[in-house]
Design a protein around this motif. Structure first.
Motif, mmCIF file in Angstrom:
data_model
loop_
_atom_site.group_PDB
_atom_site.id
_atom_site.type_symbol
_atom_site.label_atom_id
_atom_site.label_comp_id
_atom_site.label_asym_id
_atom_site.label_seq_id
_atom_site.Cartn_x
_atom_site.Cartn_y
_atom_site.Cartn_z
ATOM 1 N N ALA A 175 50.380 13.953 53.062
ATOM 2 C CA ALA A 175 50.713 13.989 51.635
ATOM 3 C C ALA A 175 51.591 12.802 51.247
ATOM 4 N N LYS A 176 51.586 12.499 49.959
ATOM 5 C CA LYS A 176 52.485 11.470 49.403
ATOM 6 C C LYS A 176 53.947 11.909 49.626
ATOM 7 N N THR A 177 54.808 10.958 49.888
ATOM 8 C CA THR A 177 56.231 11.284 50.087
ATOM 9 C C THR A 177 56.803 12.019 48.879
ATOM 10 N N ASN B 131 55.752 1.425 58.085
ATOM 11 C CA ASN B 131 55.696 1.318 56.626
ATOM 12 C C ASN B 131 55.346 -0.143 56.262
ATOM 13 N N THR B 132 55.488 -0.504 55.021
ATOM 14 C CA THR B 132 55.063 -1.842 54.571
ATOM 15 C C THR B 132 56.130 -2.910 54.841
ATOM 16 N N ILE B 133 55.689 -4.174 54.801
ATOM 17 C CA ILE B 133 56.583 -5.316 55.046
ATOM 18 C C ILE B 133 57.044 -5.873 53.698
ATOM 19 N N ILE C 108 54.156 -5.111 51.572
ATOM 20 C CA ILE C 108 52.828 -5.678 51.847
ATOM 21 C C ILE C 108 52.100 -4.796 52.847
ATOM 22 N N SER C 109 50.838 -4.533 52.534
ATOM 23 C CA SER C 109 49.996 -3.781 53.466
ATOM 24 C C SER C 109 48.616 -4.416 53.443
ATOM 25 N N GLY C 110 47.778 -3.990 54.385
ATOM 26 C CA GLY C 110 46.438 -4.556 54.458
ATOM 27 C C GLY C 110 46.265 -5.442 55.688
ATOM 28 N N ILE D 265 41.754 2.760 51.904
ATOM 29 C CA ILE D 265 41.401 3.863 50.996
ATOM 30 C C ILE D 265 41.251 3.338 49.565
ATOM 31 N N PHE D 266 42.081 2.347 49.213
ATOM 32 C CA PHE D 266 41.957 1.769 47.862
ATOM 33 C C PHE D 266 40.700 0.917 47.747
ATOM 34 N N ARG D 267 40.299 0.282 48.852
ATOM 35 C CA ARG D 267 39.088 -0.549 48.835
ATOM 36 C C ARG D 267 37.836 0.302 48.868
HETATM 37 C C1 LIG Z 1 50.157 2.179 46.998
HETATM 38 C C2 LIG Z 1 50.898 2.570 48.240
HETATM 39 C C3 LIG Z 1 51.760 3.669 48.214
HETATM 40 C C4 LIG Z 1 52.460 4.049 49.355
HETATM 41 N N1 LIG Z 1 53.273 5.144 49.322
HETATM 42 C C5 LIG Z 1 53.890 5.558 50.448
HETATM 43 C C6 LIG Z 1 54.651 6.757 50.470
HETATM 44 O O1 LIG Z 1 54.766 7.479 49.475
HETATM 45 N N2 LIG Z 1 55.249 7.100 51.634
HETATM 46 C C7 LIG Z 1 55.126 6.362 52.783
HETATM 47 O O2 LIG Z 1 55.691 6.746 53.812
HETATM 48 N N3 LIG Z 1 54.388 5.234 52.799
HETATM 49 C C8 LIG Z 1 53.770 4.823 51.667
HETATM 50 N N4 LIG Z 1 52.996 3.702 51.690
HETATM 51 C C9 LIG Z 1 52.852 2.952 52.953
HETATM 52 C C10 LIG Z 1 51.591 3.401 53.696
HETATM 53 O O3 LIG Z 1 51.682 4.767 54.045
HETATM 54 C C11 LIG Z 1 51.377 2.559 54.971
HETATM 55 O O4 LIG Z 1 52.485 2.728 55.824
HETATM 56 C C12 LIG Z 1 51.229 1.067 54.683
HETATM 57 O O5 LIG Z 1 50.519 0.862 53.479
HETATM 58 C C13 LIG Z 1 50.537 0.305 55.828
HETATM 59 O O6 LIG Z 1 49.206 0.745 56.000
HETATM 60 P P1 LIG Z 1 47.928 -0.040 55.373
HETATM 61 O O7 LIG Z 1 48.062 -1.488 55.725
HETATM 62 O O8 LIG Z 1 46.736 0.632 55.977
HETATM 63 O O9 LIG Z 1 47.999 0.150 53.881
HETATM 64 C C14 LIG Z 1 52.286 3.307 50.553
HETATM 65 C C15 LIG Z 1 51.415 2.214 50.576
HETATM 66 C C16 LIG Z 1 50.727 1.849 49.449
HETATM 67 C C17 LIG Z 1 49.774 0.664 49.519
#
Ligand SMILES: Cc1cc2nc3c(=O)[nH]c(=O)nc-3n(C[C@H](O)[C@H](O)[C@H](O)COP(=O)(O)O)c2cc1C
Length: 315
Positions: free
Chosen positions: A42-44, A189-191, A212-214, A265-267
């Motif tokens: 689930a979303k945080t 988590n993201t950078i 940053i993610s992806g 998932i967004f792609r």
């Molecule tokens: C739009 C968006 C919303 C996110 N929201 C959360 C969140 O609510 N809680 C969390 O722990 N990580 C959140 N993240 C981070 C992701 O869970 C994940 O750790 C990160 O995007 C790296 O994975 P990816 O490269 O596959 O996106 C979010 C990422 C994105 C892109």
């Protein structure tokens, strides 16, 4: 038949493929069979209603995306009353993700989500745009140990600790989380990054800095998974930049037991299931009877091609 099950502590998942927090909701059941996923994440959620950050909240990058959503949430009561029952219409284990600004509230939130319907508690101590002393505890090993110890005492449920790739020494943080009693680590988590709009000279997203993610982050996070897997005994869930079967294999070879996916998932929302099918096929073709056998199977020796290239005659 390949055995796709994996064990994360005392939780058995039917396969290692999970969505990442914030990138998933049950609405995706309209386009894919979400019962096939290893778990639903689930979303945080935090205690109070949070509106989140000003828009725009996301921008595209060559290597993925940058976001600063700001953890919008309807709060813990709404989560327990409405979202948890919604998730429980589906069969995979439910991973509830929590965040708080103080260790006191993290402990209280843990007790609040300790309900029978929540199978695992993921602790988001790594939101990149939060303060290291409040919300982004994963920037420092002492903060991590302190908050995770409090959370550990507050629940007997499995606790997965989500680490930050922005910490200087991620291995020290991983060890602190393990010492405090985490059952597994989610890396990561993201950078933290910045994109500037060169027409307006302003930041591309409303919060200025974002996560940053992806695909661009994947080699960095695979490296962190490998380093941490050598330093801790608890299972690791790899998360960052997975867009194809080979990415999952890489994470598992580096030491991950399972993976989570956000950007893909967004792609392509149903891409997770294509990757799940492809992973089984990949194992079958290479004679792996159990996907779990990939975990940590990287051969920690120099690449063979390097020797071959060096020894090859000059033509
Ligand atoms: C739009 C968006 C919303 C996110 N929201 C959360 C969140 O609510 N809680 C969390 O722990 N990580 C959140 N993240 C981070 C992701 O869970 C994940 O750790 C990160 O995007 C790296 O994975 P990816 O490269 O596959 O996106 C979010 C990422 C994105 C892109």
């Amino acid at each position: 038949m390949v055995d796709m099950t994996v064990k994360i502590g005392n939780v058995t998942l039917k396969n290692p493929i999970m969505p990442a927090s914030g990138a998933f909701s049950t609405e995706l059941a309209q386009v894919m069979d979400i019962n096939r996923l290893g778990a639903l994440v689930a979303k945080t959620v935090s205690r109070e209603y949070r509106i989140g950050n000003p828009p725009p909240r996301v921008a595209e990058l060559e290597c993925g995306m940058i976001n600063s959503i700001g953890l919008p949430t309807k709060g813990i009561e709404y989560f327990l009353e409405h979202q948890v029952p919604d998730y429980k219409r589906f069969t995979p284990p439910l991973v509830g993700s929590i965040s708080a600004q103080t260790a006191d509230d993290f402990e209280a939130m843990t007790r609040d989500v300790d309900v029978p319907e929540v199978d695992v508690i993921e602790v988001n101590i790594s939101c990149p745009t939060r303060n290291p002393g409040g919300g982004n505890f994963a920037m420092h090993e002492d903060h991590t140990f302190n908050v995770m110890s409090r959370i550990r005492k507050a629940t007997a449920k499995p606790v997965w600790c989500k680490l930050s790739p922005n910490a200087g020494d991620v291995v020290a943080i991983a060890k602190a989380a393990e010492a405090a009693g985490a059952d597994a680590l989610v890396i990561a988590n993201t950078i933290l990054g910045l994109k500037i709009n060169i027409d307006t000279f302003r930041p591309a997203i409303g919060n200025k800095y974002g996560g940053i993610s992806g695909p661009g982050v994947k080699p960095i996070i695979v490296r962190m998974v490998h380093q941490c897997s050598k330093a801790v005994k608890i299972p690791i869930i790899g998360c960052g930049g997975i867009v194809k079967v080979e990415d999952v294999v890489e994470y598992m070879l580096a030491g991950a037991t399972a993976v989570m996916m956000g950007y893909i998932i967004f792609r392509n929302p149903s891409g997770m299931l294509a990757i799940l099918d492809g992973l089984e096929e990949w194992c079958r073709k290479r004679g792996f009877a159990r996907v779990a056998d990939l975990t940590g199977a990287m051969i920690d020796e120099p690449p063979m091609e390097t020797f071959a290239a060096a020894a090859a005659p000059i033509r």
